[in-house]
Design a protein around this motif. Sequence first.
Motif, PDB file in Angstrom:
ATOM      1  N   ASN A   1       0.819  -1.210   0.000  1.00 44.11           N
ATOM      2  CA  ASN A   1       0.000   0.000   0.000  1.00 44.11           C
ATOM      3  C   ASN A   1       0.857   1.266   0.000  1.00 44.11           C
ATOM      4  N   GLU A   2       2.167   1.125   0.255  1.00 41.50           N
ATOM      5  CA  GLU A   2       3.090   2.260   0.251  1.00 41.50           C
ATOM      6  C   GLU A   2       3.857   2.398  -1.059  1.00 41.50           C
ATOM      7  N   THR A   3       3.856   1.341  -1.882  1.00 39.89           N
ATOM      8  CA  THR A   3       4.668   1.349  -3.096  1.00 39.89           C
ATOM      9  C   THR A   3       3.843   0.960  -4.310  1.00 39.89           C
ATOM     10  N   LYS A   4       4.136   1.643  -5.425  1.00 38.26           N
ATOM     11  CA  LYS A   4       3.438   1.270  -6.655  1.00 38.26           C
ATOM     12  C   LYS A   4       4.316   0.475  -7.608  1.00 38.26           C
ATOM     13  N   ASP A   5       5.606   0.349  -7.276  1.00 38.40           N
ATOM     14  CA  ASP A   5       6.495  -0.490  -8.065  1.00 38.40           C
ATOM     15  C   ASP A   5       7.721  -0.823  -7.231  1.00 38.40           C
ATOM     16  N   VAL A   6       8.363  -1.934  -7.556  1.00 36.70           N
ATOM     17  CA  VAL A   6       9.552  -2.416  -6.854  1.00 36.70           C
ATOM     18  C   VAL A   6      10.431  -3.115  -7.883  1.00 36.70           C
ATOM     19  N   GLY A   7      11.745  -2.954  -7.754  1.00 30.62           N
ATOM     20  CA  GLY A   7      12.621  -3.667  -8.672  1.00 30.62           C
ATOM     21  C   GLY A   7      14.079  -3.538  -8.301  1.00 30.62           C
ATOM     22  N   TYR A   8      14.889  -4.355  -8.956  1.00 25.21           N
ATOM     23  CA  TYR A   8      16.345  -4.289  -8.830  1.00 25.21           C
ATOM     24  C   TYR A   8      16.898  -3.606 -10.066  1.00 25.21           C
ATOM     25  N   PHE A   9      17.851  -2.691  -9.856  1.00 29.43           N
ATOM     26  CA  PHE A   9      18.417  -1.903 -10.946  1.00 29.43           C
ATOM     27  C   PHE A   9      19.917  -1.765 -10.765  1.00 29.43           C
ATOM     28  N   ASP A  10      20.645  -1.699 -11.888  1.00 31.16           N
ATOM     29  CA  ASP A  10      22.071  -1.421 -11.758  1.00 31.16           C
ATOM     30  C   ASP A  10      22.244   0.060 -11.416  1.00 31.16           C
ATOM     31  N   LEU A  11      23.475   0.449 -11.131  1.00 32.56           N
ATOM     32  CA  LEU A  11      23.736   1.809 -10.655  1.00 32.56           C
ATOM     33  C   LEU A  11      23.249   2.865 -11.646  1.00 32.56           C
ATOM     34  N   ASN A  12      23.587   2.710 -12.919  1.00 33.25           N
ATOM     35  CA  ASN A  12      23.186   3.708 -13.910  1.00 33.25           C
ATOM     36  C   ASN A  12      21.679   3.789 -14.073  1.00 33.25           C
ATOM     37  N   GLU A  13      21.010   2.641 -14.097  1.00 34.57           N
ATOM     38  CA  GLU A  13      19.545   2.643 -14.183  1.00 34.57           C
ATOM     39  C   GLU A  13      18.944   3.335 -12.966  1.00 34.57           C
ATOM     40  N   SER A  14      19.484   3.038 -11.800  1.00 35.84           N
ATOM     41  CA  SER A  14      18.975   3.627 -10.558  1.00 35.84           C
ATOM     42  C   SER A  14      19.065   5.146 -10.601  1.00 35.84           C
ATOM     43  N   LEU A  15      20.213   5.650 -11.021  1.00 30.19           N
ATOM     44  CA  LEU A  15      20.408   7.097 -11.081  1.00 30.19           C
ATOM     45  C   LEU A  15      19.472   7.750 -12.100  1.00 30.19           C
ATOM     46  N   LYS A  16      19.160   7.051 -13.177  1.00 30.21           N
ATOM     47  CA  LYS A  16      18.257   7.597 -14.198  1.00 30.21           C
ATOM     48  C   LYS A  16      16.817   7.681 -13.716  1.00 30.21           C
ATOM     49  N   ILE A  17      16.372   6.694 -12.937  1.00 31.14           N
ATOM     50  CA  ILE A  17      14.963   6.674 -12.558  1.00 31.14           C
ATOM     51  C   ILE A  17      14.665   7.425 -11.262  1.00 31.14           C
ATOM     52  N   MET A  18      15.692   7.703 -10.457  1.00 31.84           N
ATOM     53  CA  MET A  18      15.469   8.461  -9.223  1.00 31.84           C
ATOM     54  C   MET A  18      15.226   9.927  -9.587  1.00 31.84           C
TER      55      MET A  18
END
Length: 124
Positions: free
Chosen positions: A82-99
């Motif tokens: 109920n607190e999250t609408k998506d969850v996943g594992y990402f590499d460093l570059n992907e993480s920085l792009k989506i944050m």
Amino acid sequence: MIINQDDKVLLVKGYKRGWEFPGGFVNSEESIKAAAIREAKEESGIDIELTDFLGVEHHIKKTSIVVVFKGRPIGGTIETSNETKDVGYFDLNESLKIMAIDHFKDRLLRCVNENQIPFFIEIP
């Protein structure tokens, strides 16, 4: 910061702040470590083991303190809550792009830079 066996970071996407590390508040009579483990499970469905202390962020104006640990998954299944609408594992570059929030990007970069661990950051 939860890192899986493929060196990918677990992120949760909340309804207000977008992608970030799982986290939250410490309940009454709960340890900080127990809260980190509980929040990861509640927000992502993943059971974790804490492996390292990474640092502390003191948000002075907000009067909040964020304690950052490193952990690894030991069970569970990725699922939203109920607190999250998506969850996943990402590499460093992907993480920085989506944050979307720069401070969350800065936190991630501090957590992967061994020369900055442990960190103590004061944010006005």
